[in-house]
Enzyme design. Structure first.
Site, PDB file in Angstrom:
ATOM      1  N   HIS A 172       1.144  -1.719   0.141  1.00  0.00           N
ATOM      2  CA  HIS A 172      -0.048  -0.012  -0.040  1.00  0.00           C
ATOM      3  C   HIS A 172       0.477   1.474   0.169  1.00  0.00           C
ATOM      4  O   HIS A 172       1.369   1.608   0.663  1.00  0.00           O
ATOM      5  CB  HIS A 172      -1.004   0.329   1.115  1.00  0.00           C
ATOM      6  N   HIS A 200       1.495   4.812  -1.985  1.00  0.00           N
ATOM      7  CA  HIS A 200       1.111   6.315  -2.711  1.00  0.00           C
ATOM      8  C   HIS A 200       2.633   6.938  -3.802  1.00  0.00           C
ATOM      9  O   HIS A 200       3.018   7.502  -2.166  1.00  0.00           O
ATOM     10  CB  HIS A 200       0.127   7.971  -2.170  1.00  0.00           C
ATOM     11  N   LEU A 201       2.444   7.143  -4.425  1.00  0.00           N
ATOM     12  CA  LEU A 201       3.338   7.739  -5.530  1.00  0.00           C
ATOM     13  C   LEU A 201       3.460   9.420  -5.750  1.00  0.00           C
ATOM     14  O   LEU A 201       4.021   9.733  -6.471  1.00  0.00           O
ATOM     15  CB  LEU A 201       4.057   6.531  -5.767  1.00  0.00           C
ATOM     16  N   ARG A 202       2.053   9.422  -6.109  1.00  0.00           N
ATOM     17  CA  ARG A 202       1.774  10.235  -6.721  1.00  0.00           C
ATOM     18  C   ARG A 202       1.940  10.803  -7.520  1.00  0.00           C
ATOM     19  O   ARG A 202       2.075   9.401  -8.643  1.00  0.00           O
ATOM     20  CB  ARG A 202       2.422  12.214  -5.584  1.00  0.00           C
ATOM     21  N   ASN A 248      -5.471   7.068  -5.619  1.00  0.00           N
ATOM     22  CA  ASN A 248      -6.492   8.091  -5.144  1.00  0.00           C
ATOM     23  C   ASN A 248      -5.100   9.376  -6.371  1.00  0.00           C
ATOM     24  O   ASN A 248      -5.222  10.349  -4.676  1.00  0.00           O
ATOM     25  CB  ASN A 248      -6.840   8.688  -4.241  1.00  0.00           C
ATOM     26  N   LYS A 306      -9.810  -0.044  -5.579  1.00  0.00           N
ATOM     27  CA  LYS A 306     -10.002   0.358  -4.178  1.00  0.00           C
ATOM     28  C   LYS A 306     -10.847   1.055  -4.413  1.00  0.00           C
ATOM     29  O   LYS A 306     -11.488   1.454  -4.926  1.00  0.00           O
ATOM     30  CB  LYS A 306      -8.555   1.524  -4.342  1.00  0.00           C
ATOM     31  N   HIS A 348     -10.835   1.215   2.304  1.00  0.00           N
ATOM     32  CA  HIS A 348     -10.003   2.117   3.143  1.00  0.00           C
ATOM     33  C   HIS A 348     -11.105   2.823   3.631  1.00  0.00           C
ATOM     34  O   HIS A 348     -12.515   2.660   3.803  1.00  0.00           O
ATOM     35  CB  HIS A 348     -10.219   3.821   2.107  1.00  0.00           C
ATOM     36  N   HIS A 377      -4.309  -0.424   6.298  1.00  0.00           N
ATOM     37  CA  HIS A 377      -4.533   0.318   7.075  1.00  0.00           C
ATOM     38  C   HIS A 377      -4.973   0.091   8.404  1.00  0.00           C
ATOM     39  O   HIS A 377      -5.403   2.011   9.054  1.00  0.00           O
ATOM     40  CB  HIS A 377      -4.072   1.880   7.272  1.00  0.00           C
ATOM     41  N   LEU A 412      -5.092   9.571   8.074  1.00  0.00           N
ATOM     42  CA  LEU A 412      -5.987   8.565   7.987  1.00  0.00           C
ATOM     43  C   LEU A 412      -5.961   7.374   7.381  1.00  0.00           C
ATOM     44  O   LEU A 412      -5.674   7.066   6.288  1.00  0.00           O
ATOM     45  CB  LEU A 412      -7.412   9.431   6.903  1.00  0.00           C
ATOM     46  N   ASP A 443       1.354   2.536   3.884  1.00  0.00           N
ATOM     47  CA  ASP A 443       0.398   3.951   3.434  1.00  0.00           C
ATOM     48  C   ASP A 443       1.737   5.218   3.230  1.00  0.00           C
ATOM     49  O   ASP A 443       0.655   6.144   3.901  1.00  0.00           O
ATOM     50  CB  ASP A 443      -0.668   4.002   4.685  1.00  0.00           C
ATOM     51  N   HIS A 495       3.128  14.559   1.377  1.00  0.00           N
ATOM     52  CA  HIS A 495       2.424  15.945   0.625  1.00  0.00           C
ATOM     53  C   HIS A 495       3.405  17.351   0.700  1.00  0.00           C
ATOM     54  O   HIS A 495       4.212  16.908   1.945  1.00  0.00           O
ATOM     55  CB  HIS A 495       1.447  16.026   1.795  1.00  0.00           C
ATOM     56  N   ALA A 537      -3.942  14.876   5.184  1.00  0.00           N
ATOM     57  CA  ALA A 537      -4.193  13.990   5.915  1.00  0.00           C
ATOM     58  C   ALA A 537      -2.589  13.079   4.967  1.00  0.00           C
ATOM     59  O   ALA A 537      -2.895  12.667   3.758  1.00  0.00           O
ATOM     60  CB  ALA A 537      -4.910  12.585   5.788  1.00  0.00           C
TER      61      ALA A 537
HETATM   62  O1  DOR Z   1      -3.761   9.633   5.555  1.00  0.00           O
HETATM   63  C1  DOR Z   1      -3.593   9.149   4.649  1.00  0.00           C
HETATM   64  N1  DOR Z   1      -3.057  10.028   3.444  1.00  0.00           N
HETATM   65  N2  DOR Z   1      -5.015   8.760   4.518  1.00  0.00           N
HETATM   66  C2  DOR Z   1      -5.140   7.594   3.240  1.00  0.00           C
HETATM   67  O2  DOR Z   1      -6.214   6.806   3.171  1.00  0.00           O
HETATM   68  C3  DOR Z   1      -4.716   8.995   1.287  1.00  0.00           C
HETATM   69  C4  DOR Z   1      -3.507   9.586   2.353  1.00  0.00           C
HETATM   70  C5  DOR Z   1      -3.345  10.051   0.811  1.00  0.00           C
HETATM   71  O3  DOR Z   1      -3.428  10.000  -0.596  1.00  0.00           O
HETATM   72  O4  DOR Z   1      -2.588  11.386   1.239  1.00  0.00           O
HETATM   73 ZN    ZN Z   2      -3.777   5.000   1.550  1.00  0.00          ZN
END
Ligand code: DOR
Ligand code: ZN
Length: 363
Positions: free
Chosen positions: A19, A21-23, A47, A105, A142, A180, A225, A253, A257, A269
């Site tokens: 799990h 997030h690579l953006r 996402n 997802k 989620h 998570h 989150l 996870d 950011h 988050a």
């Molecule tokens: O803290 C989080 N950040 N929880 C998530 O479910 C998404 C993630 C994000 O994409 O920033």
């Molecule tokens: Zn996530």
């Protein structure tokens, strides 16, 4: 002198991150190498803005990820599709049969970052879930209700009772990962269910409880989150991760950011843990006297759940302390706020990747 139960180094099969997030865009050049340094494969969250809802978008996103990979590293991004009320079955069928999508997802609408276009009512995607059950495509969840009358610290537990249990009753053969997890309730729910359900556990939920967010002031670096919960939940997660039960496996996870979006009146988050994720997990397993179970959690239970082969290479962690940098500048950042603060920033971690042996990981 270290005893046998606390070795000076451990060699484990190369892990995967189930799990992450690579953006997208210029951030990829900084974060993809951090994940690929350690992990052989990763389940990449969809996402983005706009989210990944088609096979072609997933293919081009995968290409952008691979283009950010330093030469000499082997890394396979495993793509996911973002479920929506009106997503067509054909997207799932084609994406899964062509090997583009490993999983789908489910974000409840407004549950987290870029989830506004997620699923408004799980019953609206019943036909997609039925298709996934039939073709053996895992559903990644989620698991939080978004209901202003439900306290934010109760949202995972309420989701399990209100939505997840009924979903499992309707689709008993659907393979589900509750992502998570943060509560004792989730731990008990996952371990008492059939082999069709598993859960990922992040490093941060093993290290912090909810006090971390309010330690001497509001600390947005610890806001993610689902939010971290009370100490008893953190301890339950530690017992689960180190239990040796195959239903619990590694998923960082890691959610980078840019600084300006964390330090804001409405901060995002997400905790960015990928640079030291494995070392962070190792610290927990060491503290719990369970280093001998790290390999199964990090490198075996995930592939077994997904029906994928185990990785063939190995890496070594040594008990050599290291200080985590306070920030990472982005390679192609444009302004002074284009940096990322990692989890454990400025702290000392007891374990390090053995760089000599890590070179075994190169092609
Ligand atoms: O803290 C989080 N950040 N929880 C998530 O479910 C998404 C993630 C994000 O994409 O920033
Ligand atoms: Zn996530």
């Amino acid at each position: 002198m270290a005893s046998n139960s606390s070795p000076e180094k451990i060699t484990i099969r190369q892990p995967d991150d189930w799990h992450v997030h690579l953006r997208d865009g210029f951030v990829l050049d900084t974060v993809v190498p951090m994940t690929a340094r350690v992990f052989r494969r990763a389940i990449v969250m969809p996402n983005l803005s706009p989210p990944i809802t088609s096979v072609d978008n997933a293919i081009s996103y995968r290409q952008r990820i691979l283009a950010s990979l330093p030469s000499g590293l082997s890394f396979t991004p495993l793509m996911t599709v973002y479920l929506q009320d009106n997503l067509s079955r054909e997207v799932l069928l084609r994406g899964f049969s062509e090997g583009v999508f490993t999983a789908a997802k489910l974000y409840p609408v407004n549950a987290t970052t870029n989830s506004a276009q997620g699923v408004s009512d799980i019953r609206k995607i019943d036909s997609l879930l039925e298709t996934m059950e039939n073709i053996g495509m895992p559903l990644l969840i989620h698991g939080e209700v978004i209901d202003s009358s439900v306290d934010i610290f109760d949202r995972e537990a309420v989701f399990i009772d209100r939505h997840l249990q009924p979903l499992l009753n309707r689709y008993p053969n659907l393979r589900v990962v509750l992502e998570h997890i943060t509560t004792e309730h989730a731990v008990q729910f996952v371990e008492s269910n059939l082999s069709t359900i598993a859960a990922t556990i992040t490093p941060h939920h093993l290290h912090i409880n909810r006090n971390a967010m309010f330690d001497g002031g509001f600390r947005s670096d610890f806001y993610c989150l689902p939010v971290a919960k009370r100490e008893r939940h953190r301890l339950a997660l530690r017992r689960a991760a180190t239990s040796g039960k195959p239903c619990f496996f590694l998923g960082t996870d890691s959610a980078p950011h840019l600084r300006a979006f964390k330090e804001s009146s409405c901060g995002c988050a997400g905790i960015f843990n990928s640079p030291y994720a494995l070392e962070s997990y190792a610290e927990v397993f060491d503290q719990e006297g369970a280093l001998d179970r790290l390999e199964a959690f990090a490198s075996e239970f995930g592939p077994e759940f997904y029906g994928l082969p185990l990785n063939s290479r190995f890496l070594t962690l040594v008990r050599t302390p290291q200080i985590v940098p306070s920030k990472f500048k982005l390679d192609k950042g444009l302004d002074s706020c284009d940096y990322l603060v990692p989890f454990h920033a400025g702290e000392s971690l007891r374990w390090s990747l053995d760089l000599n042996l890590a070179s075994n990981l190169s092609i």
